[in-house]
Design an enzyme around this catalytic site. Structure first.
Site, PDB file in Angstrom:
ATOM      1  N   GLU A 291      95.643  71.718 -10.944  1.00  0.00           N
ATOM      2  CA  GLU A 291      95.977  73.093 -10.555  1.00  0.00           C
ATOM      3  C   GLU A 291      94.699  73.894 -10.721  1.00  0.00           C
ATOM      4  O   GLU A 291      94.338  74.295 -11.829  1.00  0.00           O
ATOM      5  CB  GLU A 291      97.121  73.620 -11.433  1.00  0.00           C
ATOM      6  CG  GLU A 291      97.869  74.780 -10.800  1.00  0.00           C
ATOM      7  CD  GLU A 291      97.192  76.111 -11.043  1.00  0.00           C
ATOM      8  OE1 GLU A 291      96.466  76.557 -10.119  1.00  0.00           O
ATOM      9  OE2 GLU A 291      97.356  76.685 -12.113  1.00  0.00           O
ATOM     10  N   CYS A 325      95.452  82.619 -11.921  1.00  0.00           N
ATOM     11  CA  CYS A 325      95.100  81.769 -10.783  1.00  0.00           C
ATOM     12  C   CYS A 325      95.775  82.278  -9.516  1.00  0.00           C
ATOM     13  O   CYS A 325      95.321  81.969  -8.412  1.00  0.00           O
ATOM     14  CB  CYS A 325      95.463  80.315 -11.058  1.00  0.00           C
ATOM     15  SG  CYS A 325      97.143  80.075 -11.624  1.00  0.00           S
TER      16      CYS A 325
END
Length: 537
Positions: A291, A325
């Site tokens: 990720e 993120c």
């Protein structure tokens, strides 16, 4: 390559930390004694390795408050040797855990969930103190872990494979999903609780053990969480080494990445480092869940609700001081409504209060490190050099009560979509704005960057919505309509495409990544017919 990248970051952090070590004494700890005592933390001698017992044979590393760069407390970190022992302890514990019926595992996860609920406020405050996000976000992050444990509890009654029709008479075919063994988890500083929670909860319900290597700058959060989880395991008379912790630096991260005993390695961090992690894990035929970077965009069409869009954009771009993120980095606006929307956003940005994340009314806390402040300056310099302009913000807050911390103004720029500075994600609160003429152009701009995590469009046109979510629409893993790029729910799979890494965490069928799939054929006929009608005499 991975060693060089991690080492460079570690050295830079060490230089920054050393420079600020003596700014203040341990007043942050003294001011919030109730938080630290509730979580079993001390000023010093916090052991950063847990494999059934607390230990640590590595360097003593201070943890810092980004509000003023004061030392909060010290942690005795781990070493690759500590990691080696932890692998052995986790493997032994996992042999017991994997044989436990899945619904019984769910009972254990429920105990973990209840323990986190009891510690919700102090753990949320610790996140705010050590990471720097505002208190509602710190508490919200712990709530994410609670939510995913509830989700995993539900999975404990619903995990299932498939029954597949067999072409041979007297045969049955089915799929089995069994645990892989040990899941290694390397988490980033910006979500020091939730990212581990996503992985740990799903790894456990599927029968695995875990080893957690947190970011070096948020070790206190990791120790506090591990203490809570270990106590829950103890209440069920299970080996507490099932959920191991090894804090430390580059050497521990390198060892965990290379070790074949980490059957799955979940890595959250930059694309640059994640690319090397993926190569190493693939090279040893392990499984990786990556990720990585985001560089997320919001498209605003001319038929959008601008009040709704402006509120969403503000939090998506400014929340967590731009250190999510899923933070919105790019705003792509239809040219006919650009001026109207930007004026709304300028008024909203002017009202954002920057300050101590534990103070009432603060919407934007500090950046996590002084290096991030340098990144902020660099991004804005590049915007100017490449022909862009700063619309609002653009200052490092170096005077007054915030002068000892890592505070900057949330900033908007006006740029062209093809600028180099727009193509690369920076983990700071800078929102690059740009215009478009047609929907196809807007989608092309959204898809033009290397990353593919989260994306959003604001529109009231159904045909626009369905094009956006279809094959000619967004190429990201998260595709939103009339909501911002951040704030993903745990029920859906979280992750992205392209240089975001392709991994998926949390909900949907992400649990399958933590399992060994088996295709099982059972012959109960007494004969031996072959597939594809083959006759072997």
């Amino acid at each position: 390559m991975l060693s060089r990248l991690l080492k460079t970051r570690t050295i830079a952090t060490a230089i920054h930390r050393h420079a600020y070590t003596n700014v203040r004494c341990l007043s942050t700890f003294d001011k919030h004694k109730d938080v630290f005592h509730a979580l079993g933390l001390d000023k010093s001698n916090n052991k950063g390795v847990f494999d059934g017992e607390w230990k640590g044979s590595g360097n003593i590393v201070p943890s810092y408050n980004p509000v003023n760069n004061e030392v909060i407390a010290e942690v005795i970190t781990g070493t690759p040797q500590d990691l080696d022992v932890a692998f052995e302890k986790v493997a032994e514990a996992q042999k017991i855990w994997r044989e436990m019926p899945v619904p019984k595992r769910g009972h254990v996860l429920l105990t973990m969930r209840n323990a986190l609920v009891q510690n919700l406020e102090p753990l949320g405050k610790l996140v705010a103190l050590e990471m720097g996000k505002i208190l509602p976000e710190g508490i919200g992050e712990v709530q994410e872990y609670i939510d995913i444990l509830e989700y995993a509890l539900g999975l404990s009654r619903t995990l299932q494979g498939s029954i597949i029709p067999s072409e041979r008479p007297g045969h049955a075919m089915l799929e089995t999903w069994n645990p892989l063994g040990t899941v290694g988890i390397i988490s980033a500083f910006n979500f020091p609780v939730a990212v581990y929670g996503w992985n740990c909860a799903i790894a456990l319900v599927t029968g695995n053990g875990t080893i957690w290597k947190p970011a070096p700058t948020t070790s206190l959060c990791a120790i506090a969480v591990t203490k809570i989880i270990a106590q829950a395991l103890k209440e069920h008379n299970l080996p507490t080494s099932l959920c191991a912790l090894v804090t430390g630096g580059t050497d521990v991260g390198q060892a965990l990445t290379h070790d074949k005993r980490a059957h799955v390695l979940s890595f959250t961090g930059s694309t640059e480092v994640g690319r090397e992690v993926g190569k190493i894990v693939q090279g040893r035929f392990g499984k990786s869940i990556l990720e990585l970077g985001g560089n997320n965009a919001i498209i605003v069409t001319e038929d959008a609700d601008l009040d709704l869009a402006s509120r969403a954009i503000l939090f998506a771009a400014v929340g967590t001081a731009g250190q999510r993120c899923t933070t919105t980095r790019r705003l792509i606006v239809q040219e006919s409504v650009y001026d109207n929307l930007i004026e709304r956003l300028k008024k909203a940005y002017a009202q954002v209060k920057v300050g101590d994340p534990l103070d009432d009314g603060v919407l934007c806390g500090p950046l996590h490190t002084r290096q991030a402040v340098d990144v902020y300056k660099n991004v804005l310099n590049r915007v100017k050099q490449q022909g862009g302009e700063i619309i609002i913000g653009g200052r490092v807050l170096e005077d007054g009560p915030l002068k000892h911390g890592n505070f900057v103004e949330p900033t908007m720029t006006r740029v062209r979509p093809d600028m180099e500075v727009v193509q690369n994600e920076a983990f700071v609160p800078v929102l690059h704005t740009m215009t478009y003429k047609t929907l196809d152009e807007a989608i092309q701009i959204n898809n033009s960057v290397a990353q593919g995590l989260s994306s959003s469009i604001f529109t009231s046109n159904p045909s626009t919505i369905f094009k956006w979510i279809g094959p000619a629409g967004s190429d990201c893993g998260i595709i939103n309509v009339n909501i911002p790029t951040n704030g993903a729910e745990i029920g859906g799979a979280f992750g992205g495409e392209k240089e975001t890494g392709g991994g998926r965490e949390s909900g949907s069928d992400s649990w399958k990544q933590y399992c060994r799939r088996g295709t099982c054929t059972i012959n109960y006929s007494g004969a031996l017919p072959l597939a594809q009608g083959i006759n072997f005499g």
